[in-house]
Design a protein around this motif. Structure first.
Motif, mmCIF file in Angstrom:
data_model
loop_
_atom_site.group_PDB
_atom_site.id
_atom_site.type_symbol
_atom_site.label_atom_id
_atom_site.label_comp_id
_atom_site.label_asym_id
_atom_site.label_seq_id
_atom_site.Cartn_x
_atom_site.Cartn_y
_atom_site.Cartn_z
ATOM 1 N N UNK A 19 0.832 -1.201 0.000
ATOM 2 C CA UNK A 19 0.000 0.000 0.000
ATOM 3 C C UNK A 19 0.869 1.255 0.000
ATOM 4 N N UNK A 20 0.601 2.166 -0.897
ATOM 5 C CA UNK A 20 1.359 3.422 -1.015
ATOM 6 C C UNK A 20 2.845 3.180 -1.237
ATOM 7 N N UNK A 21 3.191 2.048 -1.824
ATOM 8 C CA UNK A 21 4.581 1.693 -2.140
ATOM 9 C C UNK A 21 5.497 1.629 -0.923
ATOM 10 N N UNK A 22 4.963 1.370 0.252
ATOM 11 C CA UNK A 22 5.863 1.293 1.401
ATOM 12 C C UNK A 22 5.375 0.423 2.554
ATOM 13 N N UNK A 23 4.334 -0.376 2.345
ATOM 14 C CA UNK A 23 3.828 -1.177 3.458
ATOM 15 C C UNK A 23 3.703 -2.652 3.134
ATOM 16 N N UNK A 24 4.395 -3.135 2.103
ATOM 17 C CA UNK A 24 4.330 -4.539 1.739
ATOM 18 C C UNK A 24 5.322 -5.406 2.490
ATOM 19 N N UNK A 25 6.393 -4.795 2.986
ATOM 20 C CA UNK A 25 7.407 -5.559 3.717
ATOM 21 C C UNK A 25 6.772 -6.217 4.939
ATOM 22 N N UNK A 26 7.181 -7.455 5.206
ATOM 23 C CA UNK A 26 6.727 -8.157 6.398
ATOM 24 C C UNK A 26 7.884 -8.228 7.387
ATOM 25 N N UNK A 27 7.681 -7.641 8.540
ATOM 26 C CA UNK A 27 8.653 -7.654 9.627
ATOM 27 C C UNK A 27 7.887 -8.076 10.880
ATOM 28 N N UNK A 28 7.977 -9.359 11.210
ATOM 29 C CA UNK A 28 7.085 -9.935 12.206
ATOM 30 C C UNK A 28 7.766 -11.089 12.939
ATOM 31 N N UNK A 29 7.428 -11.243 14.205
ATOM 32 C CA UNK A 29 7.777 -12.440 14.966
ATOM 33 C C UNK A 29 6.465 -13.121 15.335
ATOM 34 N N UNK A 98 2.972 -3.151 8.476
ATOM 35 C CA UNK A 98 2.628 -3.859 7.247
ATOM 36 C C UNK A 98 1.127 -3.755 6.971
ATOM 37 N N UNK A 99 0.779 -3.632 5.692
ATOM 38 C CA UNK A 99 -0.627 -3.657 5.274
ATOM 39 C C UNK A 99 -1.008 -5.136 5.078
ATOM 40 N N UNK A 100 -1.335 -5.810 6.178
ATOM 41 C CA UNK A 100 -1.653 -7.238 6.145
ATOM 42 C C UNK A 100 -2.929 -7.479 5.368
ATOM 43 N N UNK A 101 -2.956 -8.584 4.620
ATOM 44 C CA UNK A 101 -4.125 -8.962 3.840
ATOM 45 C C UNK A 101 -4.757 -10.257 4.336
#
Length: 109
Positions: A19-29, A98-101
């Motif tokens: 989303x908006x070219x900056x929220x696709x990265x997944x950084x999660x535990x 992240x923009x989770x889907x």
């Protein structure tokens, strides 16, 4: 996520949107708990939660959608869990998450 009862978890997958070219990265535990009742949200409570693994997709080329999975080796599990919790971290300079889907948990058969 409540799985209804404690089950051996074989994989945990997630999908995100850039989303908006900056929220696709997944950084999660990702944490698991086999507590009989809702263990709450404090994933740092080692009596209730066990870390199952972490995902950081920063090394991947940005795309409209990102999919990632934690997977146990064939015939094994990531652990026996009733509850799964995702602890996310900001992924861009404006501290957005992240923009989770979608999230998916697969249990051993």
């Amino acid at each position: 996520m409540d799985l209804g009862s404690a089950k051996p978890v074989s994989s945990i997958s997630s999908w995100s949107f850039n989303q908006n070219d900056n929220r696709g990265r997944q950084l999660v535990t990702i944490y698991g708990s086999n507590a009989e009742t809702d263990p709450g949200w404090n994933v740092k409570d080692a009596k209730k939660f066990t870390p199952l693994g972490s995902i950081d997709t920063a090394s991947l080329t940005a795309a409209p959608f990102t999919a990632a999975s934690l997977r146990a080796p064939s015939g094994q599990s990531l652990g026996t869990c009733r509850w799964i919790a995702w602890e996310t971290s900001p992924v861009n300079p404006t501290a957005e998450n992240t923009a989770w889907q979608e999230f998916h948990v697969e249990t051993a058969r």
